[in-house]
Design a protein around this motif. Structure first.
Motif, PDB file in Angstrom:
ATOM      1  N   TRP A   1       0.830  -1.211   0.000  1.00  0.00           N
ATOM      2  CA  TRP A   1       0.000   0.000   0.000  1.00  0.00           C
ATOM      3  C   TRP A   1       0.861   1.258   0.000  1.00  0.00           C
ATOM      4  O   TRP A   1       0.578   2.229  -0.709  1.00  0.00           O
ATOM      5  CB  TRP A   1      -0.981   0.013   1.173  1.00  0.00           C
TER       6      TRP A   1
ATOM      7  N   VAL B   1       0.815   3.976  -3.095  1.00  0.00           N
ATOM      8  CA  VAL B   1       0.547   5.404  -2.884  1.00  0.00           C
ATOM      9  C   VAL B   1       1.735   6.223  -3.381  1.00  0.00           C
ATOM     10  O   VAL B   1       1.563   7.238  -4.067  1.00  0.00           O
ATOM     11  CB  VAL B   1       0.243   5.695  -1.396  1.00  0.00           C
TER      12      VAL B   1
ATOM     13  N   VAL C   1       1.721   6.426  -7.224  1.00  0.00           N
ATOM     14  CA  VAL C   1       0.699   7.348  -7.725  1.00  0.00           C
ATOM     15  C   VAL C   1       1.141   8.792  -7.520  1.00  0.00           C
ATOM     16  O   VAL C   1       1.026   9.621  -8.436  1.00  0.00           O
ATOM     17  CB  VAL C   1      -0.666   7.080  -7.057  1.00  0.00           C
ATOM     18  N   VAL C   2       1.663   9.092  -6.355  1.00  0.00           N
ATOM     19  CA  VAL C   2       2.101  10.466  -6.065  1.00  0.00           C
ATOM     20  C   VAL C   2       3.240  10.873  -7.003  1.00  0.00           C
ATOM     21  O   VAL C   2       3.190  11.944  -7.622  1.00  0.00           O
ATOM     22  CB  VAL C   2       2.520  10.611  -4.581  1.00  0.00           C
TER      23      VAL C   2
ATOM     24  N   ALA D   1       0.687   1.026  -9.670  1.00  0.00           N
ATOM     25  CA  ALA D   1       0.174   0.875  -8.305  1.00  0.00           C
ATOM     26  C   ALA D   1      -0.778  -0.318  -8.222  1.00  0.00           C
ATOM     27  O   ALA D   1      -0.732  -1.089  -7.257  1.00  0.00           O
ATOM     28  CB  ALA D   1      -0.528   2.150  -7.866  1.00  0.00           C
TER      29      ALA D   1
END
Length: 145
Positions: free
Chosen positions: A19, A23, A26-27, A61
């Motif tokens: 996870w 994240v 994606v960021v 992701a």
């Protein structure tokens, strides 16, 4: 229908790590996608390139989150193993043993004719949880045979 003797197992540490990585991907890809534009080298990135970069981050992701998928469900009748891509269901009568070989990353279900299925939901990095999980599965196996 689940009873009190049913066991549901999922890996612990890899879920948190996956996870966090998802994240992070994606960021990072979103920031890079938004910052793409005209560069001093003369390369021109269009809006479609920026969107593609962000979508790529979400796709990567999603791939990382596949590592959170492993699960084991066991009851008095048998065991269902769901790994990253595949799922298998076995009656306890078809299972010879549940083992955790030295140096192995995860436990495995021993089957007839030297076959085995990896149990990716029970991972060595989870230490005490892995020991407890294997013991619970062995008890169900013993009772189910």
């Amino acid at each position: 229908m689940m009873t009190a003797t049913d066991v549901v197992l999922r890996p612990k540490k890899i879920r948190k790590v996956a996870w966090a990585c998802a994240v992070g991907l994606v960021v990072v890809f979103t920031v890079v996608g938004l910052l793409l534009g005209n560069t001093p080298t003369g390369v021109i990135f269009r809006t479609s390139d920026q969107v593609a970069m962000i979508v790529l981050g979400f796709l990567l992701a999603g791939g990382v989150l596949l590592l959170t998928r492993p699960r084991v469900r066991a009851d008095a009748i048998g065991i269902e193993i769901r790994n990253v891509v595949t799922s298998h269901r076995f009656a306890w009568g078809d299972v010879l043993a549940i083992s955790f070989p030295d140096g192995a990353a995860w436990a495995r279900l021993e089957l007839p004719e030297d076959e085995y299925i990896s149990i990716m939901a029970v991972q060595a990095v989870d230490r005490d949880y892995a020991v407890t999980s294997v013991r619970a599965l062995r008890e169900l196996h013993k009772a189910g045979r």
